[in-house]
Motif scaffolding. Structure first.
Motif, short mmCIF file in Angstrom:
data_model
loop_
_atom_site.label_atom_id
_atom_site.label_comp_id
_atom_site.label_asym_id
_atom_site.label_seq_id
_atom_site.Cartn_x
_atom_site.Cartn_y
_atom_site.Cartn_z
N ALA A 2 0.82 -1.22 0.00
CA ALA A 2 0.00 0.00 0.00
C ALA A 2 0.85 1.27 0.00
CB ALA A 2 -0.93 0.01 1.20
N THR A 3 2.07 1.18 0.52
CA THR A 3 2.91 2.37 0.61
C THR A 3 4.12 2.32 -0.32
OG1 THR A 3 4.18 1.38 2.43
CG2 THR A 3 2.28 2.76 3.02
N SER A 4 4.34 1.23 -1.04
CA SER A 4 5.58 1.05 -1.80
C SER A 4 5.79 2.10 -2.88
CB SER A 4 5.62 -0.35 -2.42
OG SER A 4 4.52 -0.54 -3.27
N SER A 5 4.74 2.43 -3.64
CA SER A 5 4.90 3.41 -4.72
C SER A 5 5.15 4.81 -4.16
CB SER A 5 3.67 3.41 -5.63
OG SER A 5 2.49 3.72 -4.90
N ARG A 6 4.40 5.18 -3.12
CA ARG A 6 4.63 6.48 -2.47
C ARG A 6 6.02 6.53 -1.86
NH1 ARG A 6 0.29 7.61 1.91
NH2 ARG A 6 1.68 9.38 2.25
N LEU A 7 6.44 5.44 -1.27
CA LEU A 7 7.74 5.39 -0.61
C LEU A 7 8.87 5.60 -1.62
CD1 LEU A 7 9.63 4.87 1.75
CD2 LEU A 7 9.32 2.41 1.37
N THR A 8 8.80 4.90 -2.75
CA THR A 8 9.86 5.02 -3.75
C THR A 8 9.97 6.45 -4.27
OG1 THR A 8 9.52 2.72 -4.43
CG2 THR A 8 10.71 4.15 -5.95
N ALA A 9 8.83 7.05 -4.57
CA ALA A 9 8.84 8.43 -5.06
C ALA A 9 9.39 9.39 -4.01
CB ALA A 9 7.43 8.85 -5.47
N ALA A 10 8.99 9.18 -2.76
CA ALA A 10 9.44 10.05 -1.68
C ALA A 10 10.94 9.90 -1.44
CB ALA A 10 8.68 9.74 -0.39
N LEU A 11 11.46 8.69 -1.59
CA LEU A 11 12.89 8.46 -1.40
C LEU A 11 13.72 9.14 -2.48
CD1 LEU A 11 12.88 4.71 -0.29
CD2 LEU A 11 13.64 6.66 1.08
N PHE A 12 13.28 9.06 -3.73
CA PHE A 12 14.00 9.74 -4.80
C PHE A 12 14.00 11.26 -4.58
CE2 PHE A 12 13.50 5.80 -7.37
CZ PHE A 12 14.82 5.68 -7.78
N ASN A 13 12.87 11.78 -4.14
CA ASN A 13 12.81 13.21 -3.83
C ASN A 13 13.73 13.56 -2.67
OD1 ASN A 13 10.93 13.74 -5.85
ND2 ASN A 13 9.17 13.45 -4.48
N ALA A 14 13.82 12.66 -1.69
CA ALA A 14 14.67 12.90 -0.53
C ALA A 14 16.15 12.90 -0.92
CB ALA A 14 14.41 11.84 0.54
N VAL A 15 16.52 12.04 -1.85
CA VAL A 15 17.92 12.02 -2.32
C VAL A 15 18.27 13.36 -2.95
CG1 VAL A 15 19.52 10.99 -3.97
CG2 VAL A 15 17.99 9.52 -2.64
N SER A 16 17.38 13.85 -3.79
CA SER A 16 17.62 15.14 -4.46
C SER A 16 17.67 16.29 -3.46
CB SER A 16 16.52 15.39 -5.50
OG SER A 16 16.67 16.66 -6.10
N LEU A 17 16.70 16.31 -2.55
CA LEU A 17 16.64 17.37 -1.55
C LEU A 17 17.84 17.31 -0.61
CD1 LEU A 17 14.91 19.67 -0.25
CD2 LEU A 17 13.98 17.90 1.25
N GLY A 18 18.18 16.10 -0.18
CA GLY A 18 19.30 15.95 0.73
C GLY A 18 20.61 16.42 0.13
N GLY A 19 20.78 16.22 -1.17
CA GLY A 19 21.99 16.71 -1.83
C GLY A 19 22.12 18.21 -1.78
N GLU A 20 20.99 18.89 -1.64
CA GLU A 20 20.99 20.35 -1.58
C GLU A 20 21.11 20.88 -0.16
OE1 GLU A 20 17.51 21.82 -3.45
OE2 GLU A 20 17.97 20.98 -5.42
N ILE A 21 20.41 20.23 0.79
CA ILE A 21 20.31 20.85 2.12
C ILE A 21 20.66 19.96 3.30
CG2 ILE A 21 18.52 22.44 1.28
CD1 ILE A 21 16.50 20.75 2.90
N HIS A 22 20.76 18.63 3.11
CA HIS A 22 20.88 17.76 4.29
C HIS A 22 21.57 16.45 3.91
CE1 HIS A 22 19.62 15.57 7.93
NE2 HIS A 22 19.32 16.74 8.46
N ALA A 23 22.87 16.36 4.19
CA ALA A 23 23.66 15.20 3.79
C ALA A 23 23.16 13.91 4.43
CB ALA A 23 25.13 15.42 4.14
N LEU A 28 20.09 13.08 5.26
CA LEU A 28 18.90 12.62 4.56
C LEU A 28 19.28 11.96 3.24
CD1 LEU A 28 15.84 12.49 4.12
CD2 LEU A 28 15.94 14.82 3.21
N GLU A 29 20.18 12.57 2.51
CA GLU A 29 20.62 11.98 1.24
C GLU A 29 21.24 10.60 1.45
OE1 GLU A 29 23.50 13.18 -2.55
OE2 GLU A 29 23.97 13.90 -0.54
N ARG A 30 22.10 10.49 2.45
CA ARG A 30 22.79 9.23 2.72
C ARG A 30 21.81 8.13 3.12
NH1 ARG A 30 25.89 11.29 5.89
NH2 ARG A 30 24.91 10.83 7.90
N GLN A 31 20.87 8.44 3.99
CA GLN A 31 19.92 7.43 4.44
C GLN A 31 18.93 7.04 3.34
OE1 GLN A 31 20.28 5.75 7.09
NE2 GLN A 31 21.80 7.01 8.15
#
Length: 348
Positions: free
Chosen positions: A312-333, A335-338
């Motif tokens: 039920a959460t897999s598709s939302r989770l994958t999209a959120a993780l990719f967004n987190a990688v991008s965001l973390g690279g800008e503001i929070h190392a 978050l990007e690493r995890q």
């Protein structure tokens, strides 16, 4: 309650004591701080009397405010410090150790940056042994020092467990913590904070070693901890309430610690599986609260290792993780690493 002290107030407005709101808000694309500092004139002039600067300050000469902000942004990203900028001269920060502090920029007079721009760091609330290392890193970055030149200080927590306690056997959640939410009277804000911060420390393997493993297991399955466990999960689910924002962050930290302490014991993760929908919401809210999203990544990585993720959460989770990688690279190392680590586990 926060201490009342003139040194803790903004030099421009002593009555301005803005709270750090960690409650989820609609995710929006925020401009980078450096883009707001297009000219030195946007910075306020330092008041000249009765407002001594904190010792945690530095004057940078001959550099534009946007370049100083860019340097500081890099230091905050590398050190996984969440930041927001309510005004061009002020940045509100929360460190990975939950220390709340502000960064202020002032100009010396009406002329230009040649006379110097003051960078000041003011702690507002919280304590962690890594805080001063964060301060040095911010001030050194503002001054233009590269990482090799920056102040080095050991900010690791001392290990305070018995060396001969290899398996942590006999270590339990202290009775005072498990009883906090069993009282007839609702616990005070201070009691809740003390309880959750103590539990976060006791489940942190880097701080207490094998003790954390035993405490984590007891927390997840013991009948004695039922009320405490229920409270932690309810705080994660009630994160839209601003009054519980700090408690929500502490609860996420506890679950992230517990997940790290129960590797190889998938049966302990069952209570956490039912909270996946709420954890995804924290991850999707990363632009507003990257620290909470980082904890959510740690938890999801552990669930992925045990193949306990729900469809039920897999598709939302994958999209959120990719967004987190991008965001973390800008503001929070962190978050990007995890987020990268979680995606790596999910792809295997």
């Amino acid at each position: 309650n926060k201490r009342s002290h003139p040194f803790r107030s903004s030099l421009l407005d002593e009555v301005d004591e803005e709270e750090f709101d960690l409650a989820p808000e609609p995710a929006t694309q925020r401009p980078m701080w450096s883009s707001l500092l297009y000219d030195v004139s946007v910075l306020p002039i330092l008041p000249s009397v009765n407002h001594p600067l904190e010792k945690s300050s530095v004057t940078v000469k001959g550099v534009s405010p946007s370049l100083i902000a860019t340097r500081i942004q890099g230091a905050l990203q590398r050190r996984s410090i969440a930041a927001s900028h309510p005004s061009p001269h002020k940045v509100q920060c929360i460190s990975s150790g939950h220390v709340e502090f502000c960064i202020f920029l002032y100009r010396q007079n009406k002329n230009s940056e040649q006379d110097g721009i003051i960078v000041e760091v003011q702690r507002r609330d919280g304590f962690d042994v890594s805080y001063m290392t964060d301060v040095y890193a911010i001030l050194d970055a503002a001054s233009g020092k590269d990482e090799k030149e920056q102040h080095q200080e050991d900010s690791s927590w001392p290990m305070y467990f018995e060396e001969n306690s290899d398996d942590g056997e006999g270590c339990q959640v202290p009775n005072i913590l498990s009883q906090t939410f069993k009282k007839d009277k609702e616990p005070t804000v201070e009691e809740v904070f003390l309880c959750l911060s103590s539990l976060a420390s006791l489940t942190n393997e880097d701080k207490v070693g094998p003790t954390a493993i035993q405490v984590s297991r007891q927390f997840l399955v013991s009948d004695e901890c039922e009320e405490l466990r229920s409270k932690v999960f309810s705080l994660i689910e009630s994160s839209n309430d601003p009054s519980t924002s700090r408690s929500t962050l502490q609860s996420l930290e506890i679950l992230a610690n517990v997940c790290s302490c129960t590797r190889g014991s998938s049966e302990y993760l069952e209570p956490i599986c039912s909270s996946q929908r709420h954890l995804v919401a924290h991850l999707e809210n990363a632009p507003n609260n990257p620290i909470a999203a980082t904890y959510a990544c740690i938890i999801f990585k552990r669930l992925a290792e045990e193949q306990s993720l729900t469809n039920a959460t897999s598709s939302r989770l994958t999209a959120a993780l990719f967004n987190a990688v991008s965001l973390g690279g800008e503001i929070h190392a962190g978050l990007e690493r995890q987020a990268v680590g979680c995606l790596s586990v999910m792809s295997t």
